[in-house]
Enzyme design. Structure first.
Site, mmCIF file in Angstrom:
data_model
loop_
_atom_site.group_PDB
_atom_site.id
_atom_site.type_symbol
_atom_site.label_atom_id
_atom_site.label_comp_id
_atom_site.label_asym_id
_atom_site.label_seq_id
_atom_site.Cartn_x
_atom_site.Cartn_y
_atom_site.Cartn_z
ATOM 1 N N GLY A 10 54.176 -0.862 2.265
ATOM 2 C CA GLY A 10 55.324 -0.677 1.389
ATOM 3 C C GLY A 10 56.349 0.320 1.903
ATOM 4 O O GLY A 10 56.056 1.196 2.711
ATOM 5 N N ARG A 14 61.146 4.947 -3.773
ATOM 6 C CA ARG A 14 61.303 5.993 -4.788
ATOM 7 C C ARG A 14 60.975 7.384 -4.256
ATOM 8 O O ARG A 14 61.293 8.392 -4.895
ATOM 9 C CB ARG A 14 60.438 5.667 -6.018
ATOM 10 C CG ARG A 14 61.059 4.629 -6.939
ATOM 11 C CD ARG A 14 60.184 4.381 -8.147
ATOM 12 N NE ARG A 14 59.098 3.461 -7.849
ATOM 13 C CZ ARG A 14 58.097 3.167 -8.691
ATOM 14 N NH1 ARG A 14 58.055 3.768 -9.880
ATOM 15 N NH2 ARG A 14 57.154 2.331 -8.349
#
Length: 449
Positions: A10, A14
């Site tokens: 990933g 964020r």
């Protein structure tokens, strides 16, 4: 046979970081290293890391780890898609597959051992780790009967209002019968709110499916942003401090101190507030550290006292006293009974037993014999603009205040250096060395106009 796959592809947007999320540091190790450590006691035959975002950087920074196989997921289209990438590298494998997340760093090895035992004893096609949360927002909900057999997992965004009332959540940790999982992986579809392939959808296709509920929900805490990273750090720091307090260490103000996994402490160590231990540091029995210290990659013997000081890459023998406001840099090696006082810096130097450097001095690239007393403000001038040079001071010698020893230079044993001297030549044993300008006094000197 057991294979372990860690999902580490990933982006971690964020986190708002140039570093991949799985390489974010936590108590001295990256997130993904902590995940890999948690399954070490299982002794898996295969360890596979599924990488994607900045894959080359992840492989490079984990290059010190042996036995890892890297599997590329490109593009990243969900957890189910990630595990589909294992179909080729695990072709012919007939054991269990343990699937972990590279951003879930607080799992205890004993929890994974229990998960694997539960899976094997139940004869399940899949066994997943679950927890009950007061606020399960954001987590997939698990629906199971009283015996622990799972009927469905529904992701939070796909839950209806009634399903969201369920507090049993999916921890994202699975143990599969690999041949059975391999048979259903091609059947996954992206018919969901995210438009991704969910690994959770395999549970409905694999029977029987069971779950194991963890007693400590903190274990399945994931890291998606800086706040969650800090929360995991707090949990891990509390675990480390509790462990060492149980081993005989006193923390006067535990929450103000931080440790690394590589820190080791003897008994009857007292750690005052605002002390921090980094890297591989060993603190011997009876030491007193702090307040206000940083100890990194250093070894302290027994009975050492360190006050308001920084010790990095140093070896300090029994009974030494450091500080306040001293700095020991890499290559500093202090024998027993040395004293290093306020505003003293030691770098790449060997101090034999009972050496005293008490005030305002810099000792760099030097060898000091036993019993040397370094006067306040003494400097070893070790750099000529191109190279570093060594200073040698023999046993029992003394330097006066504000002395400068210009390296390379060798002072014999029992040498006395007069205060304010600048020495550039070797001095034989037993001598007095004075190298300063002659004092002139002109009486009746007119002051400034």
């Amino acid at each position: 046979m057991l294979a372990v796959a860690v999902l580490a592809a990933g982006k971690g947007t964020r986190m708002k970081s140039d570093r991949p999320k799985v390489l974010q540091p936590l108590a001295g190790a990256t997130l993904v290293e902590r995940v890999l450590r948690s399954c070490r006691t299982l002794e898996p035959e295969r360890q596979l890391l599924i990488v994607g975002h900045q894959a080359e950087r992840v492989e490079q920074e984990l290059g010190h780890l042996t036995g890892l196989e890297y599997v590329l997921q490109q593009p990243q289209n969900g957890t189910g898609h990630a595990v589909q990438q294992l179909l080729e590298p695990l072709a012919g494998f007939s054991g269990e597959l343990l699937v972990l997340n590279g951003d879930v760093p607080l799992l205890r090895p004993e929890t994974l051992e229990q998960l694997l035992d539960r899976h094997r004893q139940s004869g399940a096609a899949v066994t997943l780790l679950t927890a009950r949360l007061d606020d399960p927002t954001g987590y997939g909900r698990v629906f199971a009967d009283a015996e622990g057999q799972v009927s469905a997992i529904v992701e939070h965004l796909d839950c209806n209002p009634a399903q969201r009332d369920t507090d049993l959540i999916n921890g994202g940790i699975y143990c599969f019968d690999w041949p059975k999982l391999a048979a259903v992986l091609p059947l996954l579809t992206s018919d969901n709110d995210q438009g991704e392939l969910y690994l959770t959808d395999t549970v409905a296709l694999l029977q029987p499916a069971f779950h194991l509920e963890v007693s400590d929900p903190d274990e399945i805490n994931g890291v998606n942003d800086r706040l969650q990273l800090s929360q995991c750090e707090a949990v891990l720091q509390d675990r480390l401090r509790c462990h060492w307090m149980a081993e005989g260490v006193t923390f006067v103000d535990p929450p103000s101190c931080t440790l690394s996994d590589g820190s080791r402490f003897g008994r009857d160590v007292v750690v005052e507030p605002q002390c921090h231990f980094r890297g591989s540091s060993v603190i011997g029995d009876g030491c007193r550290i702090g307040p206000g210290c940083l100890i990194e990659d250093s070894e302290l013997g027994c009975g050492v006292e360190v006050l308001h000081s920084v010790v990095r890459g140093a070896v300090v023998a029994d009974g030494c006293a450091i500080g306040p406001f001293a700095q020991l840099r890499a290559g500093s090696n202090l024998a027993a009974g040395c004293r290093v006082g306020n505003f003293v810096e030691i770098k790449n130097s060997v101090l034999e037993a009972e050496v005293k450097v008490n005030h305002l001095s810099y000792i760099g690239d030097a060898d000091l014999g036993s019993g040397v007393n370094v006067g306040a403000g003494t400097i070893t001038a070790n750099y000529d603009g191109l190279r570093k040079h060594r200073t040698v001071i023999g046993a029992g010698s003394k330097t006066g205040a504000n002395s400068v020893l210009v390296a390379p230079i060798n002072l014999g044993e029992r040498v006395t250096v007069g205060a304010g001297s600048t020495l550039t030549k070797d001095v034989p044993s037993g001598a007095l060395a004075i190298g300063r300008a002659r004092q002139l006094i002109k009486e009746n000197w007119p002051g400034p106009a």
